[in-house]
Scaffold this motif. Structure first.
Motif, PDB file in Angstrom:
ATOM      1  N   GLU A  52      -0.295  -0.308  -6.751  1.00 25.49           N
ATOM      2  CA  GLU A  52      -0.421  -1.222  -7.905  1.00 25.49           C
ATOM      3  C   GLU A  52       0.477  -0.897  -9.131  1.00 25.49           C
ATOM      4  N   ALA A  53      -0.044   0.451  -9.704  1.00 21.67           N
ATOM      5  CA  ALA A  53       0.703   0.877 -10.896  1.00 21.67           C
ATOM      6  C   ALA A  53       2.242   0.831 -10.721  1.00 21.67           C
ATOM      7  N   VAL A  54       2.741   1.699  -9.473  1.00 18.82           N
ATOM      8  CA  VAL A  54       4.052   1.920  -9.226  1.00 18.82           C
ATOM      9  C   VAL A  54       4.998   0.485  -9.139  1.00 18.82           C
ATOM     10  N   ILE A  55       4.223  -0.460  -8.474  1.00 15.46           N
ATOM     11  CA  ILE A  55       4.984  -1.745  -8.470  1.00 15.46           C
ATOM     12  C   ILE A  55       5.001  -2.517  -9.732  1.00 15.46           C
ATOM     13  N   ALA A  56       3.983  -2.364 -10.549  1.00 12.19           N
ATOM     14  CA  ALA A  56       3.864  -3.155 -11.865  1.00 12.19           C
ATOM     15  C   ALA A  56       4.983  -2.386 -12.756  1.00 12.19           C
ATOM     16  N   ARG A  71      -8.588   3.844   0.987  1.00 12.32           N
ATOM     17  CA  ARG A  71      -8.813   3.116  -0.283  1.00 12.32           C
ATOM     18  C   ARG A  71      -8.386   1.718  -0.339  1.00 12.32           C
ATOM     19  N   CYS A  72      -7.049   1.258  -0.154  1.00 12.86           N
ATOM     20  CA  CYS A  72      -6.570   0.012  -0.235  1.00 12.86           C
ATOM     21  C   CYS A  72      -5.679  -0.189   0.914  1.00 12.86           C
ATOM     22  N   ASN A  73      -6.054  -1.052   1.993  1.00 11.99           N
ATOM     23  CA  ASN A  73      -4.980  -1.115   2.974  1.00 11.99           C
ATOM     24  C   ASN A  73      -3.811  -1.895   2.791  1.00 11.99           C
ATOM     25  N   GLY A  74      -3.047  -1.987   3.612  1.00 16.79           N
ATOM     26  CA  GLY A  74      -1.467  -2.778   3.279  1.00 16.79           C
ATOM     27  C   GLY A  74      -1.677  -4.139   3.140  1.00 16.79           C
ATOM     28  N   LEU A  75      -2.671  -4.764   4.049  1.00 15.74           N
ATOM     29  CA  LEU A  75      -2.800  -6.303   3.947  1.00 15.74           C
ATOM     30  C   LEU A  75      -3.511  -6.729   2.640  1.00 15.74           C
ATOM     31  N   ASP A  76      -4.490  -6.071   2.085  1.00 19.59           N
ATOM     32  CA  ASP A  76      -4.829  -6.316   0.810  1.00 19.59           C
ATOM     33  C   ASP A  76      -4.137  -6.000  -0.133  1.00 19.59           C
ATOM     34  N   ALA A  77      -3.369  -5.118  -0.257  1.00 15.21           N
ATOM     35  CA  ALA A  77      -2.303  -4.889  -1.104  1.00 15.21           C
ATOM     36  C   ALA A  77      -1.324  -5.845  -1.234  1.00 15.21           C
ATOM     37  N   THR A  78      -0.976  -6.382  -0.180  1.00 16.38           N
ATOM     38  CA  THR A  78       0.417  -7.304   0.066  1.00 16.38           C
ATOM     39  C   THR A  78      -0.387  -8.588  -0.747  1.00 16.38           C
ATOM     40  N   ARG A  80      -2.774  -9.082  -2.710  1.00 12.90           N
ATOM     41  CA  ARG A  80      -2.802  -8.863  -4.263  1.00 12.90           C
ATOM     42  C   ARG A  80      -1.339  -8.986  -5.163  1.00 12.90           C
ATOM     43  N   GLU A  81      -0.307  -8.152  -4.511  1.00 17.26           N
ATOM     44  CA  GLU A  81       0.803  -8.379  -5.078  1.00 17.26           C
ATOM     45  C   GLU A  81       1.394  -9.787  -4.988  1.00 17.26           C
ATOM     46  N   LEU A  82       1.419 -10.343  -4.206  1.00 21.29           N
ATOM     47  CA  LEU A  82       2.061 -11.502  -3.820  1.00 21.29           C
ATOM     48  C   LEU A  82       1.348 -12.668  -4.717  1.00 21.29           C
ATOM     49  N   ARG A  84       0.468 -12.014  -7.817  1.00 21.94           N
ATOM     50  CA  ARG A  84       1.073 -11.725  -9.057  1.00 21.94           C
ATOM     51  C   ARG A  84       2.407 -12.251  -9.151  1.00 21.94           C
ATOM     52  N   ARG A  85       3.229 -11.825  -8.097  1.00 27.31           N
ATOM     53  CA  ARG A  85       4.529 -11.970  -7.848  1.00 27.31           C
ATOM     54  C   ARG A  85       5.021 -12.719  -6.718  1.00 27.31           C
ATOM     55  N   PRO A  86       4.935 -14.007  -6.549  1.00 20.98           N
ATOM     56  CA  PRO A  86       5.071 -14.745  -5.368  1.00 20.98           C
ATOM     57  C   PRO A  86       6.725 -14.426  -4.782  1.00 20.98           C
ATOM     58  N   ASP A  87       7.555 -13.995  -5.674  1.00 16.24           N
ATOM     59  CA  ASP A  87       8.941 -13.903  -5.364  1.00 16.24           C
ATOM     60  C   ASP A  87       9.138 -12.550  -4.639  1.00 16.24           C
ATOM     61  N   LEU A  88       8.133 -11.571  -4.680  1.00 15.05           N
ATOM     62  CA  LEU A  88       8.200 -10.352  -4.197  1.00 15.05           C
ATOM     63  C   LEU A  88       8.350 -10.344  -2.603  1.00 15.05           C
TER      64      LEU A  88
END
Length: 252
Positions: A52-56, A71-78, A80-82, A84-88
């Motif tokens: 989260e912090a690295v991507i931000a 702690r946080c798997n890739g599906l949940d992280a994906t 979350r990040e999308l 915030r940034r749908p273009d990612l």
């Protein structure tokens, strides 16, 4: 969690963050991707929470995201990040190709799903494709998506399984009505014979280079045909094309 930066010659390299809980895997990916002048690895993280912090901070174009992490798997992280940034562009990278993981990744908004045993050149190509807005699935994963999609939807296709009509997201939404399928068949029939051959080959999961070898034509010719096929069939990538060819039964 470590941030990695390096100078990359050339215009606008693709900025990439690698997220994987195995340090050796991360380091291997850094070496592999770092060898391409069109890619700049700007950060790495050991799980979805640290990412989260690295991507931000680094604002990457593409994130290579493992699925199974503490702690946080890739599906949940994906997901979350999308939000915030749908273009990612998130490219899921894993050793697993189970149906629930493929669907979960795509439903979370991932741009593609690539197995960790993917040849280096194909992985680099997948990163560039994701950055350009194109979907990428490893051939074995593409087969699974098509099989699962065939068993979903509103029953317009014969052979739909007991899960038909259930679920949501990019793959589940491929269940279309009869009128829509008729339209797809009509568009497919407007392809030239060679374009139809290329479409079927791509739908089988072949790369452009493999299509060229299979049809005894040049790579440049394949790329031209693929562009025409996308335009005529009104699809945006290889995944959409494969599903359409499956729905229409590879017309003609």
């Amino acid at each position: 969690m470590d941030e990695v930066t390096r100078d990359s010659p050339g215009p606008a390299p693709v900025r990439v963050v690698v997220v994987d809980d195995e340090r050796l895997v991360r380091e291997g990916l850094l070496l592999l991707l770092g060898g391409d002048p069109g890619i700049e690895v700007v950060g790495q993280a050991e799980d979805g929470l640290a990412a989260e912090a690295v991507i931000a901070r680094t604002r990457p174009d593409v994130v290579l995201m493992d699925i199974r992490m503490p702690r946080c798997n890739g599906l949940d992280a994906t997901a979350r990040e999308l939000r915030r940034r749908p273009d990612l562009a998130v490219l899921v990278l894993t050793t697993f190709d189970a149906d629930d993981m493929v669907l979960g990744a795509l439903r979370s908004g991932a741009r593609g799903f690539v197995l960790k045993d993917t040849p280096p050149a194909e992985l680099v190509a997948a990163v560039h494709a994701a950055a350009e807005g194109r979907s990428t699935l490893s051939p074995s994963v593409l087969d699974r998506v098509i099989e699962v999609a065939a068993g979903r939807g509103g029953g317009a296709r014969p052979g739909a399984g007991p899960g038909a009509g259930q679920g949501a997201g990019p793959v589940a939404s491929t269940g279309v009505d009869a009128a829509a399928v008729v339209g797809e068949v009509e568009r497919f029939e407007r392809l030239t014979e060679r374009e139809a051959e290329v479409a079927r080959a791509v739908a089988r999961g072949l790369t452009n280079a493999q299509v060229a070898a299979d049809l005894f034509i040049t790579l440049a010719t394949v790329k031209t045909h693929v562009g025409h096929v996308y335009e005529k069939l009104e699809v945006e990538g290889r995944v959409d094309l494969a599903m359409l060819v499956h729905r229409v039964g590879g017309a003609r």
